[in-house]
Design a protein around this motif. Structure first.
Motif, PDB file in Angstrom:
ATOM      1  N   ILE A  71      -2.889   0.264  -4.395  1.00  0.00           N
ATOM      2  CA  ILE A  71      -2.902  -1.092  -3.848  1.00  0.00           C
ATOM      3  C   ILE A  71      -2.153  -2.292  -3.996  1.00  0.00           C
ATOM      4  CG2 ILE A  71      -5.135  -1.446  -3.322  1.00  0.00           C
ATOM      5  CD1 ILE A  71      -4.551  -2.907  -0.697  1.00  0.00           C
ATOM      6  N   VAL A 117      -8.426   0.150   3.746  1.00  0.00           N
ATOM      7  CA  VAL A 117      -7.274   1.064   4.564  1.00  0.00           C
ATOM      8  C   VAL A 117      -8.071   2.959   4.969  1.00  0.00           C
ATOM      9  CG1 VAL A 117      -4.942   2.741   3.695  1.00  0.00           C
ATOM     10  CG2 VAL A 117      -6.266  -0.354   2.556  1.00  0.00           C
ATOM     11  N   ILE A 132       0.583  -1.364  -0.049  1.00  0.00           N
ATOM     12  CA  ILE A 132       0.120   0.329  -0.427  1.00  0.00           C
ATOM     13  C   ILE A 132       0.952   1.210  -0.013  1.00  0.00           C
ATOM     14  CG2 ILE A 132      -1.732   1.310   0.878  1.00  0.00           C
ATOM     15  CD1 ILE A 132      -2.806  -1.915   2.708  1.00  0.00           C
TER      16      ILE A 132
END
Length: 209
Positions: free
Chosen positions: A200, A181, A111
């Motif tokens: 990501i 996230v 990420i």
């Protein structure tokens, strides 16, 4: 065309990372075996062979952020390879905030969140900005924070500075688990799509540990 090359580059680097993990595991196994008795060595070799018998599927994803919720800081994702996949292969939920795992297994997850840092309009001196990246995993019964990254940056007055947070994870996930996230400050997350800078990558490494 440029975005396609960037997507391929991210996938290649993620694949290289998985190979590095395997090589490191092999080297450590060799070192430990050289210092163990025959009985211990047989048990370790057997366990190692079982681990590498699992062949990964072709499950891999590259998602880019197109928005960030100001309410909870959750990033909203879209599939970078959407034009090359069937609609039925989508792994985002209806909100775009949660990534729904399709196959159980061990995944390599990378990420990266980019920020455009700036001071408040009435500030005339450098300001400290705290950056946070939080990864949540929903098991169905509950949601837990799986990982986090943070940093503190000093931002000069009347300027805009680029900064980024990233994290690399090895996650054992089940089918229907959901990944999300959160990024803060949410109003400074850079979601420019050309080139996309907040993304990501998800690559299935094996069926189990």
């Amino acid at each position: 065309m440029e975005m396609a090359r960037t997507a391929r580059a991210h996938f290649v680097w993620t694949s290289i990372a998985s190979i590095v993990v395997i090589l490191i595991a092999s080297c450590l196994t060799y070192v430990f075996l050289s210092k163990m008795t025959e009985c211990q060595r047989v048990n370790i070799v057997s366990a190692t062979e079982n681990m590498f018998k699992h062949q990964p599927s072709r499950e891999h994803w590259l998602l880019k952020a197109y928005s960030c919720s100001q309410a909870d800081g959750r990033l909203m994702w879209e599939n970078e390879w959407e034009g090359h996949r069937n609609e039925s292969e989508s792994i985002q939920d209806h909100t775009g905030k949660w990534i729904v795992i399709q196959e159980s297994g061990v995944y390599l997850v990378y990420i990266q969140v980019n920020f455009k840092l700036k001071t408040h309009s009435n500030s005339s001196s450098p300001t400290s900005v705290e950056l946070k990246l939080l990864v949540d995993l929903n098991y169905g019964e509950s949601t837990q924070m799986f990982a986090a990254a943070h940093d503190t940056q000093m931002v000069n007055a009347n300027t805009v500075q680029d900064a980024k947070l990233n994290t690399f994870l090895l996650m054992n996930m089940k089918s229907t688990n959901q990944l999300s996230v959160r990024a803060f400050p949410s109003d400074m997350v850079n979601i420019d799509s050309r080139p996309f800078s907040t993304y990501i990558t998800i690559l299935k490494w094996s069926d189990s540990w």
